[in-house]
Design a protein around this motif. Structure first.
Motif, mmCIF file in Angstrom:
data_model
loop_
_atom_site.group_PDB
_atom_site.id
_atom_site.type_symbol
_atom_site.label_atom_id
_atom_site.label_comp_id
_atom_site.label_asym_id
_atom_site.label_seq_id
_atom_site.Cartn_x
_atom_site.Cartn_y
_atom_site.Cartn_z
ATOM 1 N N PHE A 1 -3.810 126.926 -119.275
ATOM 2 C CA PHE A 1 -4.265 125.846 -120.153
ATOM 3 C C PHE A 1 -3.113 125.267 -120.973
ATOM 4 C CE2 PHE A 1 -5.869 124.271 -124.213
ATOM 5 C CZ PHE A 1 -6.858 123.389 -123.804
ATOM 6 N N VAL A 2 -2.262 126.124 -121.517
ATOM 7 C CA VAL A 2 -1.156 125.670 -122.363
ATOM 8 C C VAL A 2 -0.187 124.795 -121.562
ATOM 9 C CG1 VAL A 2 0.895 126.448 -123.613
ATOM 10 C CG2 VAL A 2 -1.316 127.531 -124.045
ATOM 11 N N SER A 3 0.154 125.214 -120.352
ATOM 12 C CA SER A 3 1.063 124.410 -119.538
ATOM 13 C C SER A 3 0.407 123.089 -119.127
ATOM 14 C CB SER A 3 1.516 125.200 -118.305
ATOM 15 O OG SER A 3 0.405 125.566 -117.496
ATOM 16 N N TRP A 4 -0.906 123.097 -118.935
ATOM 17 C CA TRP A 4 -1.609 121.849 -118.615
ATOM 18 C C TRP A 4 -1.522 120.873 -119.787
ATOM 19 C CZ3 TRP A 4 -5.974 119.592 -120.883
ATOM 20 C CH2 TRP A 4 -6.484 118.474 -120.212
ATOM 21 N N LEU A 5 -1.731 121.369 -121.014
ATOM 22 C CA LEU A 5 -1.597 120.505 -122.189
ATOM 23 C C LEU A 5 -0.198 119.906 -122.266
ATOM 24 C CD1 LEU A 5 -3.246 121.987 -125.428
ATOM 25 C CD2 LEU A 5 -3.859 119.908 -124.189
ATOM 26 N N ALA A 6 0.808 120.717 -122.004
ATOM 27 C CA ALA A 6 2.189 120.235 -122.055
ATOM 28 C C ALA A 6 2.429 119.167 -120.997
ATOM 29 C CB ALA A 6 3.155 121.404 -121.875
ATOM 30 N N GLU A 7 1.901 119.379 -119.798
ATOM 31 C CA GLU A 7 2.072 118.411 -118.714
ATOM 32 C C GLU A 7 1.400 117.081 -119.041
ATOM 33 O OE1 GLU A 7 0.379 120.383 -115.408
ATOM 34 O OE2 GLU A 7 2.001 121.856 -115.217
ATOM 35 N N GLN A 8 0.236 117.142 -119.671
ATOM 36 C CA GLN A 8 -0.504 115.928 -119.982
ATOM 37 C C GLN A 8 0.056 115.195 -121.200
ATOM 38 O OE1 GLN A 8 -2.822 114.928 -117.760
ATOM 39 N NE2 GLN A 8 -2.162 116.801 -116.709
ATOM 40 N N ARG A 9 0.905 115.881 -121.980
ATOM 41 C CA ARG A 9 1.450 115.312 -123.214
ATOM 42 C C ARG A 9 0.307 114.791 -124.099
ATOM 43 N NH1 ARG A 9 6.849 112.035 -121.071
ATOM 44 N NH2 ARG A 9 7.841 113.870 -120.111
ATOM 45 N N ALA A 10 -0.632 115.659 -124.325
ATOM 46 C CA ALA A 10 -1.829 115.302 -125.090
ATOM 47 C C ALA A 10 -2.328 116.520 -125.843
ATOM 48 C CB ALA A 10 -2.922 114.772 -124.158
ATOM 49 N N SER A 11 -3.207 116.274 -126.788
ATOM 50 C CA SER A 11 -3.915 117.342 -127.489
ATOM 51 C C SER A 11 -5.399 117.051 -127.398
ATOM 52 C CB SER A 11 -3.453 117.449 -128.944
ATOM 53 O OG SER A 11 -3.589 116.205 -129.589
ATOM 54 N N ILE A 12 -6.201 117.988 -127.876
ATOM 55 C CA ILE A 12 -7.658 117.883 -127.745
ATOM 56 C C ILE A 12 -8.305 118.124 -129.105
ATOM 57 C CG2 ILE A 12 -9.700 118.990 -126.752
ATOM 58 C CD1 ILE A 12 -8.045 119.608 -124.276
ATOM 59 N N ALA A 13 -9.324 117.328 -129.394
ATOM 60 C CA ALA A 13 -10.171 117.568 -130.562
ATOM 61 C C ALA A 13 -11.565 117.936 -130.073
ATOM 62 C CB ALA A 13 -10.231 116.324 -131.448
ATOM 63 N N PHE A 14 -12.230 118.822 -130.796
ATOM 64 C CA PHE A 14 -13.642 119.066 -130.510
ATOM 65 C C PHE A 14 -14.376 119.377 -131.807
ATOM 66 C CE2 PHE A 14 -11.792 123.324 -129.844
ATOM 67 C CZ PHE A 14 -12.671 124.146 -130.535
ATOM 68 N N SER A 15 -15.662 119.057 -131.810
ATOM 69 C CA SER A 15 -16.470 119.205 -133.019
ATOM 70 C C SER A 15 -17.609 120.180 -132.780
ATOM 71 C CB SER A 15 -17.040 117.845 -133.453
ATOM 72 O OG SER A 15 -17.868 117.291 -132.439
ATOM 73 N N THR A 16 -18.011 120.848 -133.863
ATOM 74 C CA THR A 16 -19.194 121.697 -133.853
ATOM 75 C C THR A 16 -19.963 121.481 -135.152
ATOM 76 O OG1 THR A 16 -20.015 123.991 -133.990
ATOM 77 C CG2 THR A 16 -17.687 123.626 -134.544
ATOM 78 N N TYR A 17 -21.135 120.877 -135.033
ATOM 79 C CA TYR A 17 -21.949 120.667 -136.232
ATOM 80 C C TYR A 17 -22.602 121.959 -136.693
ATOM 81 C CZ TYR A 17 -25.904 120.424 -132.919
ATOM 82 O OH TYR A 17 -26.821 120.699 -131.943
ATOM 83 N N GLN A 18 -22.637 122.953 -135.812
ATOM 84 C CA GLN A 18 -23.260 124.229 -136.146
ATOM 85 C C GLN A 18 -22.647 124.843 -137.398
ATOM 86 O OE1 GLN A 18 -22.431 127.317 -133.325
ATOM 87 N NE2 GLN A 18 -24.017 128.701 -134.113
ATOM 88 N N VAL A 19 -21.319 124.792 -137.507
ATOM 89 C CA VAL A 19 -20.644 125.337 -138.683
ATOM 90 C C VAL A 19 -19.855 124.260 -139.420
ATOM 91 C CG1 VAL A 19 -20.505 127.671 -137.744
ATOM 92 C CG2 VAL A 19 -18.632 126.062 -137.327
ATOM 93 N N GLY A 20 -19.985 122.992 -138.996
ATOM 94 C CA GLY A 20 -19.295 121.900 -139.677
ATOM 95 C C GLY A 20 -17.790 121.978 -139.575
ATOM 96 N N LYS A 21 -17.277 122.086 -138.344
ATOM 97 C CA LYS A 21 -15.836 122.208 -138.137
ATOM 98 C C LYS A 21 -15.360 121.192 -137.099
ATOM 99 C CE LYS A 21 -14.481 125.961 -140.529
ATOM 100 N NZ LYS A 21 -13.352 125.959 -141.495
ATOM 101 N N LEU A 22 -14.187 120.609 -137.386
ATOM 102 C CA LEU A 22 -13.473 119.787 -136.424
ATOM 103 C C LEU A 22 -12.179 120.516 -136.084
ATOM 104 C CD1 LEU A 22 -12.926 117.203 -134.813
ATOM 105 C CD2 LEU A 22 -12.037 116.173 -136.908
ATOM 106 N N PHE A 23 -11.957 120.766 -134.804
ATOM 107 C CA PHE A 23 -10.785 121.496 -134.343
ATOM 108 C C PHE A 23 -9.822 120.555 -133.629
ATOM 109 C CE2 PHE A 23 -13.881 124.833 -134.848
ATOM 110 C CZ PHE A 23 -13.143 125.923 -135.297
ATOM 111 N N LEU A 24 -8.531 120.761 -133.860
ATOM 112 C CA LEU A 24 -7.466 120.065 -133.162
ATOM 113 C C LEU A 24 -6.644 121.106 -132.420
ATOM 114 C CD1 LEU A 24 -6.352 117.634 -136.016
ATOM 115 C CD2 LEU A 24 -7.875 117.116 -134.104
#
Length: 354
Positions: A21-44
């Motif tokens: 997964f880490v090497s895939w992120l590096a290859e894509q030159r991108a990051s990912i955000a995801f949200s969870t309303y269950q605990v009210g968190k936004l992750f980067l």
């Protein structure tokens, strides 16, 4: 593996990346955000200066829909729609971060259950109000301005009649939506969770696909309309000519939140809640047939092969995700919070004022 501590001392969150997964992120030159309303968190999710997985999170009340657009990140919360803006100029860094989002604008929508958020050709937000069964825009005078509702919904009412939830843009305009049922009564969708799901063409008001199970997150990408058939755990596309859903991958969980980069889809899967809304769906049978248990994760799907090629497994205090967003060009993003002194001291000026 990255561990993120929750507010409560006795609760932990463990985020584990699959081997590549880490090497895939590096290859894509991108990051990912995801949200969870269950605990009210936004992750980067990005990579640190050593090329290892970096996890950053902020607490936001009932955070749901996300939309990454240029240098902005739109975020729907319990009663507001926020625009976070990158405070860094090209080539600048803030410590270890190369993208530093600052809350610059908020619309007070009220608690209208905002699900999907998108950005049009003019850079303006459009969102789904599930409570009012409509597409809407923020407004400087009113809480929101409805712009479209399904033809079978007779009026705007705070009744969540059809569980309209997903929005796909095409050529910078609202194009397709998903809803759980064709219903015009208060929460009537709950009686049709198994096979009442629809895809509607916003421009023609035509229903172009039926027989789905709790569909979510329609997205137009590379000439196809992709959707998550959440009730069966299937990811695929809608054949718009034949009006048929074509699955290409099974994901072991309740699917919500889709974003794309190149030949890959990034989707969120959740453990179904133990209540009537999520019980008895085809997902249960499919999991049993494949000898699998539902999990909470972000999965990366190869669109050409239909394989789940990478995964970010989430365990501990979070069982449900809502949305994902790919942030192209960002290696290690972060956000300014509302409580600490950062929000007072982080200032950005236009280039001609520097």
């Amino acid at each position: 593996m990255a561990d993120v501590s929750a507010n409560a001392a006795d609760q932990k969150l463990e985020i584990t990346a699959s081997r590549l997964f880490v090497s895939w992120l590096a290859e894509q030159r991108a990051s990912i955000a995801f949200s969870t309303y269950q605990v009210g968190k936004l992750f980067l999710i990005g990579l640190d200066e050593h090329g290892k997985l970096a996890v950053f999170n902020r607490t936001l009340a009932r955070v749901m829909g996300l939309a990454a657009h240029d240098q902005s990140l739109w975020v729907a919360t319990l009663w507001q729609l926020w625009r976070f803006e990158n405070a860094l100029q090209k080539g600048e860094r803030h410590g270890a971060f190369d993208r530093y989002y600052v809350p610059q604008l908020a619309y007070t929508t009220g608690d209208i259950d905002v699900h999907d958020v998108a950005v049009d050709a003019a850079g303006e937000p459009v969102f789904v109000s599930t409570l009012y069964s409509c597409l809407a825009r923020p407004d400087v005078k009113y809480n929101f301005r409805p712009i479209w509702k399904p033809p079978f919904v007779s009026r705007y009412a705070a009744e969540d009649r059809c569980h309209l939830n997903g929005l796909a843009m095409h050529n910078g305009e609202p194009a397709y939506v998903t809803c759980v049922a064709k219903s015009d009564v208060n929460e009537g969708w709950r009686e049709h969770r198994h096979d009442g799901g629809l895809v509607i063409d916003v421009r023609s008001n035509e229903i172009i696909c039926t027989g789905l199970s709790m569909p979510h997150s329609p997205r137009w990408h590379q000439g196809r309309l992709w959707i998550l058939n959440a009730g069966s755990g299937e990811f695929g596309f809608v054949d718009t000519w034949r009006g048929r859903f074509e699955p290409i991958a099974f994901c072991p969980g309740f699917l919500r939140g889709a974003s794309f980069i190149g030949r890959y889809a990034v989707v969120g899967i959740s453990k179904p809640r133990k209540n009537k809304t999520f019980s008895g769906l085809a997902l249960d049978r499919n999991l049993e047939a494949k000898g699998a248990s539902a999990r909470c994760a972000v999965q990366v799907i190869d669109l050409e092969r239909g394989d789940v090629v990478h995964e970010l497994r989430i365990e501990g205090m979070v069982d449900e995700l809502f949305d994902t967003a790919v942030i192209p060009g960002a290696r290690n993003p972060a956000m300014v919070g509302f409580v600490s002194d950062e929000i007072r001291r982080t200032l950005s000026l236009p280039p001609d004022a520097r």
